[in-house]
Scaffold this motif. Structure first.
Motif, PDB file in Angstrom:
ATOM      1  N   VAL A 519       3.094   5.813  -4.820  1.00 31.09           N
ATOM      2  CA  VAL A 519       2.093   4.741  -4.764  1.00 31.09           C
ATOM      3  C   VAL A 519       2.676   4.723  -2.867  1.00 31.09           C
ATOM      4  N   VAL A 520       4.088   4.698  -2.360  1.00 32.41           N
ATOM      5  CA  VAL A 520       4.334   3.949  -1.294  1.00 32.41           C
ATOM      6  C   VAL A 520       3.903   5.388  -0.359  1.00 32.41           C
ATOM      7  N   ASP A 521       3.219   6.286  -0.794  1.00 28.18           N
ATOM      8  CA  ASP A 521       3.308   8.425  -0.047  1.00 28.18           C
ATOM      9  C   ASP A 521       1.940   7.294   0.329  1.00 28.18           C
ATOM     10  N   ALA A 522       0.946   7.161  -0.777  1.00 33.06           N
ATOM     11  CA  ALA A 522       0.391   6.952  -1.341  1.00 33.06           C
ATOM     12  C   ALA A 522      -0.887   5.916  -0.165  1.00 33.06           C
ATOM     13  N   ILE A 523      -0.390   4.877  -0.394  1.00 32.87           N
ATOM     14  CA  ILE A 523      -0.618   3.913   0.459  1.00 32.87           C
ATOM     15  C   ILE A 523      -0.341   4.240   2.000  1.00 32.87           C
ATOM     16  N   THR A 524       0.732   4.621   2.451  1.00 32.49           N
ATOM     17  CA  THR A 524       1.247   5.015   4.169  1.00 32.49           C
ATOM     18  C   THR A 524      -0.140   5.557   4.670  1.00 32.49           C
ATOM     19  N   PHE A 525      -0.050   6.739   3.715  1.00 29.40           N
ATOM     20  CA  PHE A 525      -1.607   7.960   4.162  1.00 29.40           C
ATOM     21  C   PHE A 525      -2.134   7.316   4.135  1.00 29.40           C
ATOM     22  N   LEU A 526      -2.791   6.488   3.245  1.00 34.62           N
ATOM     23  CA  LEU A 526      -4.324   5.659   3.085  1.00 34.62           C
ATOM     24  C   LEU A 526      -4.354   4.644   4.731  1.00 34.62           C
ATOM     25  N   HIS A 527      -3.360   3.889   4.648  1.00 38.35           N
ATOM     26  CA  HIS A 527      -3.237   3.501   5.924  1.00 38.35           C
ATOM     27  C   HIS A 527      -3.161   3.732   7.183  1.00 38.35           C
ATOM     28  N   ALA A 528      -2.402   4.968   7.870  1.00 38.19           N
ATOM     29  CA  ALA A 528      -2.735   5.724   8.569  1.00 38.19           C
ATOM     30  C   ALA A 528      -4.140   6.273   9.308  1.00 38.19           C
ATOM     31  N   CYS A 529      -5.488   6.280   8.004  1.00 42.56           N
ATOM     32  CA  CYS A 529      -6.487   6.942   7.784  1.00 42.56           C
ATOM     33  C   CYS A 529      -6.950   5.125   8.484  1.00 42.56           C
TER      34      CYS A 529
END
Length: 554
Positions: A519-529
Motif C-alpha cells: 500500500v505504501v508504494d502504491a500510494i507514493t507512486f499515485l501521489h507522484a502522478c
C-alpha cells in the motif's frame, strides 16, 4: 416644593423624579469610572423625559450612546471597522489543550483571531490532553479496588497555579475532582461501571478544561464564560455512549444564544457531552466535540465553523506515508465524508451533517500555524481529477460464491441477512449474480468457524483473505476512465495486483483492494502522478474538444 408635598400632589410625578435621579447618579458613577481609565464622556447632555413603566425602562438615548462609547473604548470590544467581522464557532481538541503552555497558546490564538475579525460566538473544548483516556483507566482501576485521581489533580491544579488564576477557580476544580473521587469510590464498592456511569465519568475532563480556558481568557482581557453544553441547550436521547442530538436541540440553542448570552462574551462550551431529557449526562460518540461545534454553528447560523487541529487542513494523503503530501484548499462535504470513512483524520461524517444541512462552511485549521488558511469544507464546486488519496489498512477480503444454480433468486438477500445477523459492517463491496466480494474492518474480522461461515455454508463457498488494504481515490468519477487509466498503468509498472475494484455510489470515490505490504508504494507512486507532476508513466491528456465538452456541457 417639599418632598411630602410633591408626593401628595402627584405620586406618579414623584416616581418619575426618582427614576431620573437614579439614571443621573448612574451616569455620574460611569463618568467617574471612565475618567479614571483615561476616557472622558461628552460634557453636554440633554435628558429626555423618562416614561413611567412597570419595568422602569431607562432607555435614554444619550445614556445608551455614552455606554456604547465607553464600551468601545475597552480593548476587547473595540474593533477596526475596516476589518470584516466573521461570526464563528471554534473547536479545539485535546492535543491543542494538552497542558498549561497549550492552554495559553490557544487563549492567545483566540484573542488574536478576534483582532483579525473572527469573533467566536462559542469555543468548544475537549478535555486536556489524555484526560479522557486517564478517566477511563481510573474507572478500570476502581473496578479492581483502586481509587486514585492524583495525576488528574496535578495536571489541572498545576495549570491553574501556572497562570495564578485565583482561589475561586481552584476551589471549583477541586470540587469537581472530589466529586470524581467519590464516584470512583462508588464504582469500587458496587463493582459496576454501566454505560451511563461511563458517560458521567468521562464528562469531568471537559467540565474542568472549559473552566480553566474561560479563566485564562478573562485574565488576558477576553470576556469569556464557561458553559456545560446542556446549559446552552445541547440535549440528546438516552443512548449512553453514542447519543443522538434531539431534533429540538438546535432551536433551543439558537434561543439561548440570542436571548441569554452576551454577544461580546465568548461562550466556552464542553464538547462531546450533553444531557438527556432526564438530566443525565450523555456522550456523543466518535467525533462528539466536532458535532457539538457544528450543531452550535448550524443552530446559530454562523458564518463559519472552525476546527483547529495540528496539521494545515486536509492533506492530499497521509504525510507520515508520503512526506510530499500537500494541503488541499477546499473539498466538498461529500468528499470529506468519504475521506473520513476511509481513514483520513477529518471530521466524522455525522459531525458534518448539521453544517451540510445549513450550508455553513467548515474550515480545518492548524493551531500551530494559524496563518495558514487551512481547508474549507463546503458545497461542491468544480471537479478535480483527484482530490486526495487515503487508505484503510489491515482489512479482510471475503469472497462469497454461490453454490446454487445460475439464476436462482435470493442469493444476495441471504448474504446480507447473514451479515446483519452477525452485526458485521461492510466497507467496500462488488457483486455479480453468483458472487460477492467485500471487505471488513479489522474490528469485525471473520475467522475459520465463525458463525457467518456457518450461516452461509448451505448457499455459498466462503474464502477469507487477510492482510489486505483499501486504497481510495477521492476523484471526479465522471472522469473515471482517466483515473483508472493512470492507476492501472502505475500498478502494472510496479507489479501491484488489484484484487477488487469498487466505484462508490457517492460518485466521488474509487477504491482498490491490494496487499497490505504494497500500500505504501502504491500510494507514493499515485501521489507522484496526481499531485507532484512526477509520474513514472505518461498521464492521459484529453483533447481540446473533450475538455470543452466536459467544461461546458449543459
Amino acid at each position: 416644593m417639599s418632598w411630602q408635598l410633591m408626593l401628595n400632589l402627584h405620586p406618579l410625578l414623584f416616581r418619575q423624579f426618582l427614576l431620573e435621579m437614579r439614571c443621573y447618579l448612574g451616569l455620574l458613577a460611569l463618568s467617574a469610572l471612565a475618567i479614571s481609565d483615561g476616557f472622558r464622556l461628552p460634557t453636554s447632555r440633554s435628558f429626555a423625559p423618562l416614561q413611567s413603566t412597570p419595568k422602569d425602562d431607562l432607555s435614554d438615548p444619550s445614556a445608551s450612546e455614552s455606554l456604547s462609547n465607553y464600551r468601545a473604548s475597552l480593548p476587547l470590544t473595540r474593533s477596526d471597522s475596516s476589518i470584516e467581522q466573521k461570526r464563528t464557532v471554534m473547536k479545539f481538541g485535546g492535543s491543542s489543550l494538552a497542558d498549561a503552555s497549550r492552554i495559553d497558546h490557544v487563549a492567545q490564538l483566540i484573542k488574536s483571531q478576534i483582532g483579525l475579525g473572527n469573533r467566536p460566538a462559542a469555543v468548544v473544548c475537549s478535555a486536556m490532553g489524555k484526560t479522557t483516556n486517564n478517566l477511563l483507566n481510573a474507572g478500570d482501576f476502581a473496578l479492581e479496588g483502586r481509587v486514585n485521581v492524583d495525576a488528574l489533580r496535578t495536571l489541572h491544579l498545576a495549570t491553574i497555579d501556572e497562570f495564578e488564576l485565583g482561589e475561586h477557580l481552584r476551589t471549583e476544580i477541586n470540587s469537581l475532582l472530589d466529586e470524581l473521587e467519590n464516584m470512583l469510590s462508588g464504582v469500587k464498592l458496587l463493582q459496576e461501571l454501566s454505560p451511563r456511569s461511563l458517560d458521567m465519568l468521562v464528562s469531568f475532563g471537559e467540565r474542568m478544561s472549559i473552566r480553566i480556558m474561560a479563566a485564562r481568557l478573562n485574565q488576558i482581557g477576553v470576556p469569556a464564560e464557561a458553559y456545560d453544553s446542556w446549559n446552552i441547550g445541547m440535549l440528546t436521547d438516552s443512548n449512553f455512549g453514542d447519543a443522538t442530538v434531539l431534533p429540538s436541540a438546535p432551536e433551543t440553542i439558537r434561543k439561548i444564544f440570542a436571548d441569554k448570552i452576551d454577544p461580546n462574551t465568548v461562550a466556552i462550551v464542553t464538547g462531546f457531552i450533553a444531557h438527556d431529557p432526564n438530566g443525565k449526562i450523555t456522550t456523543l460518540g466518535r467525533g462528539g466535540s466536532d458535532l457539538t461545534a457544528t450543531t452550535i454553528g448550524a443552530a446559530c447560523e454562523l458564518d463559519e465553523i472552525q476546527v483547529w487541529k495540528d496539521v494545515d487542513g486536509i492533506m492530499s494523503c497521509d504525510p507520515r506515508m508520503v512526506p510530499e503530501a500537500v494541503p488541499i484548499s477546499s473539498v466538498s462535504f461529500e468528499e470529506a465524508s468519504e475521506l473520513a470513512y476511509f481513514g483520513a483524520k477529518v471530521l466524522h461524517p455525522i459531525a458534518m451533517m448539521p453544517a451540510m444541512r445549513k450550508r455553513i462552511p467548515v474550515r480545518v485549521k492548524n493551531s500551530y500555524n494559524p496563518e495558514h488558511p487551512g481547508t474549507v469544507i463546503k458545497n461542491r464546486e468544480e471537479g478535480r481529477l483527484v482530490t486526495a488519496i487515503t487508505c484503510k489498512r489491515d482489512v479482510q477480503l471475503i469472497d462469497i460464491s454461490s453454490t446454487r444454480m445460475l439464476g436462482a433468486y435470493g442469493f444476495l438477500s441471504t448474504v446480507f441477512t447473514a451479515f446483519e445477523k452477525n452485526k458485521l459492517s461492510v466497507d467496500v463491496l462488488a457483486s455479480s449474480e453468483v458472487s460477492v466480494s467485500l471487505t471488513l474492518d479489522k474490528k469485525h474480522s471473520v475467522y475459520s468457524g465463525h458463525s457467518l461461515c456457518d450461516d452461509l455454508r448451505e448457499v455459498a463457498d466462503v474464502k477469507v483473505k487477510n492482510n489486505k488494504a483499501i486504497i481510495t481515490l477521492i476523484a471526479d468519477v465522471t472522469r473515471s476512465s482517466e483515473v483508472l487509466a493512470t492507476v492501472f498503468q502505475v500498478f502494472m509498472r510496479q507489479g501491484i495486483e488489484v484484487e477488487m475494484l469498487s466505484q462508490g455510489a457517492s460518485k466521488v470515490n474509487i477504491s482498490f483492494i491490494v496487499k497490505d505490504d504494497e500500500v505504501v508504494d502504491a500510494i507514493t507512486f499515485l501521489h507522484a502522478c496526481f499531485f507532484e507532476d512526477n509520474c513514472l508513466i505518461e498521464m492521459p491528456c484529453p483533447s481540446p474538444e473533450e475538455e470543452y465538452a466536459r467544461d461546458f456541457q449543459p
